[in-house]
Structure formats: C-alpha cells, structure tokens
Design an enzyme around this catalytic site. Structure first.
Site, PDB file in Angstrom:
ATOM      1  N   LYS A  68       4.224   2.040  -2.838  1.00  0.00           N
ATOM      2  CA  LYS A  68       4.861   3.313  -3.209  1.00  0.00           C
ATOM      3  C   LYS A  68       6.316   3.363  -2.714  1.00  0.00           C
ATOM      4  CE  LYS A  68       0.574   4.830  -4.190  1.00  0.00           C
ATOM      5  NZ  LYS A  68      -0.016   5.296  -5.416  1.00  0.00           N
TER       6      LYS A  68
HETATM    7  C1  PLP Z   1      -1.473   5.546  -5.312  1.00  0.00           C
HETATM    8  C2  PLP Z   1      -2.109   6.665  -6.033  1.00  0.00           C
HETATM    9  C3  PLP Z   1      -3.052   7.498  -5.396  1.00  0.00           C
HETATM   10  C4  PLP Z   1      -3.480   7.323  -3.977  1.00  0.00           C
HETATM   11  O1  PLP Z   1      -3.848   6.051  -3.643  1.00  0.00           O
HETATM   12  P1  PLP Z   1      -4.309   5.642  -2.170  1.00  0.00           P
HETATM   13  O2  PLP Z   1      -4.428   4.161  -2.286  1.00  0.00           O
HETATM   14  O3  PLP Z   1      -5.606   6.311  -1.924  1.00  0.00           O
HETATM   15  O4  PLP Z   1      -3.265   6.080  -1.210  1.00  0.00           O
HETATM   16  C5  PLP Z   1      -3.544   8.580  -6.116  1.00  0.00           C
HETATM   17  N1  PLP Z   1      -3.182   8.812  -7.379  1.00  0.00           N
HETATM   18  C6  PLP Z   1      -2.285   8.032  -8.026  1.00  0.00           C
HETATM   19  C7  PLP Z   1      -1.892   8.383  -9.419  1.00  0.00           C
HETATM   20  C8  PLP Z   1      -1.745   6.916  -7.375  1.00  0.00           C
HETATM   21  O5  PLP Z   1      -0.876   6.131  -8.014  1.00  0.00           O
END
Ligand code: PLP
Length: 387
Positions: A183
């Site tokens: 991210k």
């Molecule tokens: C990355 C993401 C999440 C959360 O992911 P985690 O791996 O649990 O931190 C939730 N929704 C979307 C759309 C994502 O891209």
C-alpha cells in the site's frame, strides 16, 4: 541480462528504522503513544475526529460491520471487482454480500446498479476506491444519504487521494485504511478505522481489545452494558512497533504519493500510444493516489493470452499479477451463491484482461522502460504464436 523488478516494494528509510528501534528500546511495545500519534495523523489526513488502529485492513472492515450492528438476515452492497476482503468481512458477520458490477472506465461500482440493488434489507454499502481511484465515491455518499443507509468507505487502496477538496477517508459514516507492504504506506501489517461518530469509535476501540470498555467509555454507561451483553471482542490490536513505523511513513506520505505519481506518469507516457492497451483513466476533479499500475489488454486478447503474457513477464523476473479476479466468481462465493459469469459481465471481462505491472516509489525510468518493452514483446509474441 535483466535484474529482477518486483511487483511492489516498500519505501523504508532510516527515519522508519530509527523509529522502530527507538520503540523497541523504549520497553513499551503495545497500547502506547505511537498508536495514539498514528491514529491522530491518519484521522487528520482524512478530516475525521477519530482513528482506531488495528492489525489489518480486513480487521478494520470486520469491526466496522459489527459496530453498525450488521448480522444474519442483513444485506450489504459490495463490489464484484475488488480485493476479496471487501466481501469476506460481510461473510464474517453472517450477512449476505450483494455484489455490484463495475464501471468499465473507473472500475469502481456502478452507482446506478447500486441504486437498483438496494432493498429494505440493505444495511450498508461498502464503496472501494479500486486501485486508488476515488471517482464515484461522492455519488455513493449521496446515495447513502438519500436512502439513509450507511456508507463504509473501503479506502484501503487510496490513502492520500481526493475528490475535489474532499480527502479519501472523509466519505460516508466510516472509512477504513490498510497498511500491508504494497500500500501507499505500510506498517508491515495493519489497518485503521476513521469516523466522526463517537459511538462507533468507542465500539471499535472496545472490540479490538477483547470487548473491554474503552478508555473513553464512561463506567456504567448504556454502551458498556450493551457490550457486556451482546459483544464478543477480539484481539485486533496494532503493536507499538507497527504504529511507530506507521507514524514515520505518515510523515512521508506526500513524498511517497508524489513519487508514485511520477512512476504512473512515466508508464502512461510510454504506453498511451499502444492501441492494444487500455491504460488507467483519471476522471476530472479527482486526484488519484496510485496504489498499483494496472493495464488492460484490448479484446483482441483472451484471458489465456493474458495469463501467458504474465508468465512471460515473470520469466523475465518482472513482478506482475492479474488484479482482480471477480470476487463472486471465486470458488467460495460461486459455490455458496451459485453466481455465473453473466451475472457480472464487466468485472468478468475486465478481470480476464488486466495486468498489474511492477509499481513502487523507487522505480527508475529505465525500469519502467524495460517493463514496457518486455510487455510489448510478450504481447506481440502471444498474438504471433496464435494467429
Ligand atoms: C488491502 C485491502 C484491504 C485490507 O487488506 P489487509 O491485507 O487485511 O490489510 C481491504 N480492502 C481492499 C480493497 C484492499 O485493497
């Protein structure tokens, strides 16, 4: 000779390393001032009153649905084209995900179809800013107001973006961020709930910590007893080590976003002349916070062609992926609800032709060039072999 270029790579400097080391030396490794500061910085960025840090974006979504009291018999509208967590959280609470197909340009949920799928059982709308594109979130917010159904903004891919002057994370009743290493900023693993609703903030704070009354709850208040009677808590806490990393990353957020923007522009410049590729489009009045750079092959290519191109890029040690296979067509959901490809024609068609290219803040123009050259070579090769 090529050197490996990963699909993503976290941008960690000495500032982050020192922050983590300082925390390790402090002796305070959970529930401390780093968490508080991280929550403050993210909430501030999203123009929200409260931030509640948790151990993943998925945990944040789970707590959000619980805090809204959603459970069996309820329906939640959620995108067909997204990361699987934005639907799984609905399953966790025993509610029914009602999937909505995507707009072929923005790849976000089609607002008109959201409107059509609202019933008296709809208890929330989960809006995702797919690949960091926040366009349409204002329309979902308007729809949520019109029907008085809470909007949950799953902003896990879009920290730092804007629609007009409104920052990502400011839409709807609650927004959620995720800090997995791919991210815009990372805490290794982590997530955050942001809201202006003090009741929801209290419930989330309590539920992340075994359902204990949160620091801000008054002893003997109605909510404390509500939690005692109804709610099973979790351990979804974020460690101080992760939070310290998050604070240092938040201080560099604009720098990180700008660097990603520069890479995205380099890709776009290099690929926009190729008639066989659909490159990401940014709507006027929206400021995209680039999460990934995903191109789509034209309809001269089949899903098998796409897979072969990805395999070819990987043979050249270029990190690529097929973001996203449509969620309702994944085995678990197909088996449970019996969806077919005709139920989500756009997500199905788009999902069969996407290629996520290597994308991270420290990529060089030369690396972008190498990826594009190899991509175009593989596209030519696949068509040559087939025709
Ligand atoms: C990355 C993401 C999440 C959360 O992911 P985690 O791996 O649990 O931190 C939730 N929704 C979307 C759309 C994502 O891209």
């Amino acid at each position: 000779m090529t050197s490996a270029i990963p699909l993503s790579f976290p941008d960690i400097t000495d500032a982050e390393i020192q922050a983590v080391v300082r925390t390790l030396r402090s002796g305070r490794l959970s529930i401390g001032q780093e968490q508080e500061e991280f929550e403050r910085l993210v909430a501030l960025r999203a123009h929200r009153s409260y931030g509640i840090a948790v151990n993943s974006g998925t945990s944040a979504l789970h707590l959000t649905l619980l805090a809204l009291g959603i459970g069996p018999g309820d329906e939640v509208i959620t995108p067909a084209f997204s990361f699987v967590a934005s639907a799984n959280c609905v399953e966790y609470v025993g509610a029914k995900p009602v999937f909505v197909d995507c707009d072929p340009r923005t790849l976000n949920m089609k607002t008109s179809e959201v409107d059509r799928k609202i019933t008296e059982k709809t208890k929330a709308i989960i809006g995702v800013e797919v690949f960091g594109n926040p366009s349409g979130m204002d329309q979902l917010a308007a729809l949520s107001t019109k029907y008085e159904i809470p909007l949950i903004e799953d902003a896990c891919e879009a920290l730092g973006g804007r629609v007009g002057n409104e920052p990502v994370g400011a839409f709807g009743r609650i927004a959620v961020f995720g800090f997995y290493p791919n991210k815009q900023i990372t805490t290794g693993e982590g997530g955050m709930i942001v809201t202006d609703d003090d009741h929801i903030a209290d419930i989330c704070r309590s539920l992340r910590n075994h359902g204990r009354p949160s620091e801000t709850m008054e002893a003997g208040s109605g909510m404390g007893s509500w939690l005692d009677h109804q709610q099973l808590g979790f351990n979804y806490r974020m460690s101080e080590i992760a939070a310290a990393l998050g604070v240092a990353q938040m201080r560099r957020l604009d720098e990180l976003i700008d660097a990603r923007q520069t890479i995205a522009e380099a890709y776009t410049r290099r690929l926009m002349g190729n008639p066989e590729l659909i490159i990401p489009s940014v709507e006027p009045n929206t400021h995209m916070s680039w999460f990934v750079y995903v191109v789509r092959l034209s309809d001269h290519f089949t899903p098998d062609d796409r897979d072969e191109i990805i395999a070819g890029l990987r043979r050249h040690e270029l990190g690529t992926s097929n973001y996203f296979p449509p969620i309702p067509l994944m085995n678990y959901y197909r088996r449970k609800y019996g969806f077919g490809v005709d139920d989500f024609p756009i997500a199905h068609s788009v999902g069969g032709r996407t290629i996520a290219l290597p994308f991270f803040s420290r990529m060089t123009e030369r690396e972008v060039d190498l990826v594009c050259q190899t991509l175009e070579l593989m596209m030519t090769r696949v068509r040559f072999v087939r025709d």
